[in-house]
Design a protein around this motif. Structure first.
Motif, mmCIF file in Angstrom:
data_model
loop_
_atom_site.group_PDB
_atom_site.id
_atom_site.type_symbol
_atom_site.label_atom_id
_atom_site.label_comp_id
_atom_site.label_asym_id
_atom_site.label_seq_id
_atom_site.Cartn_x
_atom_site.Cartn_y
_atom_site.Cartn_z
ATOM 1 N N THR A 9 0.811 -1.212 0.000
ATOM 2 C CA THR A 9 0.000 0.000 0.000
ATOM 3 C C THR A 9 0.851 1.272 0.000
ATOM 4 O OG1 THR A 9 -0.101 -0.028 2.402
ATOM 5 C CG2 THR A 9 -1.898 -1.125 1.192
ATOM 6 N N GLN A 10 2.034 1.192 0.454
ATOM 7 C CA GLN A 10 2.899 2.377 0.542
ATOM 8 C C GLN A 10 3.187 2.980 -0.836
ATOM 9 O OE1 GLN A 10 3.540 3.744 3.305
ATOM 10 N NE2 GLN A 10 5.096 5.234 2.795
ATOM 11 N N PRO A 11 3.629 2.201 -1.855
ATOM 12 C CA PRO A 11 3.900 2.821 -3.165
ATOM 13 C C PRO A 11 2.650 3.388 -3.826
ATOM 14 C CG PRO A 11 5.020 0.704 -3.000
ATOM 15 C CD PRO A 11 4.140 0.838 -1.804
ATOM 16 N N ILE A 12 1.488 2.806 -3.615
ATOM 17 C CA ILE A 12 0.261 3.326 -4.216
ATOM 18 C C ILE A 12 -0.076 4.686 -3.632
ATOM 19 C CG2 ILE A 12 -2.232 2.944 -4.390
ATOM 20 C CD1 ILE A 12 -1.660 -0.016 -4.600
ATOM 21 N N GLU A 13 0.088 4.830 -2.335
ATOM 22 C CA GLU A 13 -0.178 6.119 -1.700
ATOM 23 C C GLU A 13 0.788 7.192 -2.220
ATOM 24 O OE1 GLU A 13 0.071 5.362 2.451
ATOM 25 O OE2 GLU A 13 -1.824 4.276 2.514
ATOM 26 N N ASN A 14 2.047 6.813 -2.413
ATOM 27 C CA ASN A 14 3.026 7.775 -2.957
ATOM 28 C C ASN A 14 2.640 8.206 -4.374
ATOM 29 O OD1 ASN A 14 4.612 7.713 -0.674
ATOM 30 N ND2 ASN A 14 6.074 6.223 -1.488
ATOM 31 N N LEU A 15 2.198 7.242 -5.168
ATOM 32 C CA LEU A 15 1.793 7.561 -6.532
ATOM 33 C C LEU A 15 0.556 8.437 -6.561
ATOM 34 C CD1 LEU A 15 2.421 4.157 -8.352
ATOM 35 C CD2 LEU A 15 3.756 6.264 -8.545
ATOM 36 N N GLN A 16 -0.376 8.200 -5.655
ATOM 37 C CA GLN A 16 -1.588 9.025 -5.603
ATOM 38 C C GLN A 16 -1.245 10.456 -5.201
ATOM 39 O OE1 GLN A 16 -4.186 6.863 -2.952
ATOM 40 N NE2 GLN A 16 -5.127 5.697 -4.637
ATOM 41 N N GLU A 17 -0.332 10.617 -4.245
ATOM 42 C CA GLU A 17 0.092 11.961 -3.822
ATOM 43 C C GLU A 17 0.794 12.695 -4.965
ATOM 44 O OE1 GLU A 17 2.540 11.663 -0.367
ATOM 45 O OE2 GLU A 17 0.954 10.774 0.845
ATOM 46 N N LYS A 18 1.622 11.934 -5.649
ATOM 47 C CA LYS A 18 2.348 12.528 -6.769
ATOM 48 C C LYS A 18 1.380 12.944 -7.879
ATOM 49 C CE LYS A 18 6.685 11.807 -9.129
ATOM 50 N NZ LYS A 18 7.801 10.931 -9.363
ATOM 51 N N CYS A 19 0.395 12.129 -8.162
ATOM 52 C CA CYS A 19 -0.611 12.419 -9.184
ATOM 53 C C CYS A 19 -1.412 13.664 -8.800
ATOM 54 C CB CYS A 19 -1.524 11.221 -9.361
ATOM 55 S SG CYS A 19 -2.763 11.439 -10.640
ATOM 56 N N GLU A 20 -1.814 13.784 -7.535
ATOM 57 C CA GLU A 20 -2.568 14.950 -7.064
ATOM 58 C C GLU A 20 -1.731 16.224 -7.171
ATOM 59 O OE1 GLU A 20 -3.845 14.005 -3.133
ATOM 60 O OE2 GLU A 20 -5.337 12.547 -3.812
ATOM 61 N N SER A 21 -0.447 16.125 -6.800
ATOM 62 C CA SER A 21 0.409 17.317 -6.885
ATOM 63 C C SER A 21 0.613 17.738 -8.346
ATOM 64 C CB SER A 21 1.751 17.076 -6.195
ATOM 65 O OG SER A 21 2.529 16.151 -6.930
ATOM 66 N N LEU A 22 0.749 16.759 -9.237
ATOM 67 C CA LEU A 22 0.913 17.088 -10.659
ATOM 68 C C LEU A 22 -0.362 17.700 -11.240
ATOM 69 C CD1 LEU A 22 2.967 14.048 -12.016
ATOM 70 C CD2 LEU A 22 3.763 16.394 -11.671
ATOM 71 N N GLU A 23 -1.532 17.187 -10.812
ATOM 72 C CA GLU A 23 -2.797 17.753 -11.281
ATOM 73 C C GLU A 23 -2.963 19.187 -10.808
ATOM 74 O OE1 GLU A 23 -5.817 15.020 -10.025
ATOM 75 O OE2 GLU A 23 -5.476 13.670 -11.713
ATOM 76 N N SER A 24 -2.581 19.468 -9.567
ATOM 77 C CA SER A 24 -2.683 20.846 -9.060
ATOM 78 C C SER A 24 -1.705 21.766 -9.793
ATOM 79 C CB SER A 24 -2.438 20.885 -7.553
ATOM 80 O OG SER A 24 -1.087 20.559 -7.268
ATOM 81 N N LYS A 25 -0.535 21.219 -10.121
ATOM 82 C CA LYS A 25 0.452 22.004 -10.874
ATOM 83 C C LYS A 25 -0.071 22.313 -12.286
ATOM 84 C CE LYS A 25 4.790 23.468 -11.103
ATOM 85 N NZ LYS A 25 5.334 24.484 -10.252
#
Length: 171
Positions: A9-25
Motif C-alpha cells: 500500500t505504501q507505493p500506491i499512496e506515494n503515486l496518488q500523492e504525486k498524481c494529485e500534486s501534478l494535477e494541481s500544478k
C-alpha cells in the motif's frame, strides 16, 4: 502459505500523492497561461484596435477656408485648358565642353627604370596603357583642371611565352 499477490500500500499512496500534486500544478499552469493569453490579447487590442478618439465628420470639412479660392476663380468650367507634353533627351558630353576653357595641369605617375622589371622573368616592362582621371580643383579666385595619368606596364616576353602576364600600375 502466504499470499504473494498482495500489493504493498505504501507505493500506491506515494503515486496518488504525486498524481494529485501534478494535477494541481497543471491547473495552476493552465490558469497562468490563460492570464498571459488575456494580457497578450489586451496589448494587441491596445496597439492595433480602434481608438476611442472619434473624429467628427463636420470637422473634416474646411469650407470656411475656401472663400478666397471661390472668389478668385468664380467660373473655371468655361475656360479651355491646353495640355503640353514633350520628351527631352539628356545632353551628353556637357562636362567635357565645360572643362575645355579651363587651364589644365597634368600630373604623370610613372615607374622608375629600376621598377620597370618583370617580377616573373626579369624582362623589361613596356607601357601598355594609361588610366586618366580628371578632377576639378577650385582654388579661391582660380579654377583649373588637374589631370592624373597613371601608366600601366606589362612584360612583352611574358605576353608571348608565359601563361600569366604581370601587369603593374604606377602608384
Amino acid at each position: 502459505m502466504e499470499n504473494t499477490t498482495k500489493t504493498p500500500t505504501q507505493p500506491i499512496e506515494n503515486l496518488q500523492e504525486k498524481c494529485e500534486s501534478l494535477e494541481s500544478k497543471v491547473a495552476e499552469l493552465t490558469q497562468l497561461l490563460k492570464w498571459y493569453e488575456e494580457q497578450f490579447r489586451l496589448s494587441q487590442h491596445k496597439r492595433f484596435g480602434s481608438s476611442s478618439e472619434k473624429t467628427d465628420p463636420d470637422q473634416l470639412e474646411l469650407s470656411l477656408f475656401n472663400e478666397a479660392e471661390v472668389e478668385a476663380a468664380p467660373n473655371l468650367e468655361g475656360t479651355p485648358t491646353e495640355s503640353i507634353s514633350y520628351t527631352r533627351r539628356k545632353k551628353r558630353g556637357q562636362r567635357e565642353a565645360m572643362l575645355e576653357d579651363l587651364p589644365m595641369e597634368t600630373v604623370e605617375y610613372r615607374l622608375s627604370e629600376d621598377e620597370q622589371v618583370c617580377s616573373c622573368c626579369g624582362g623589361d616592362l613596356h607601357e601598355m596603357s594609361t588610366e586618366v582621371r580628371q578632377e576639378i580643383q577650385v582654388i579661391p579666385a582660380q579654377v583649373k583642371v588637374k589631370r592624373h595619368v597613371r601608366y600601366v606596364y606589362s612584360c612583352r616576353h611574358c605576353e608571348r611565352e608565359e601563361t600569366q602576364t604581370p601587369i603593374v600600375t604606377a602608384p
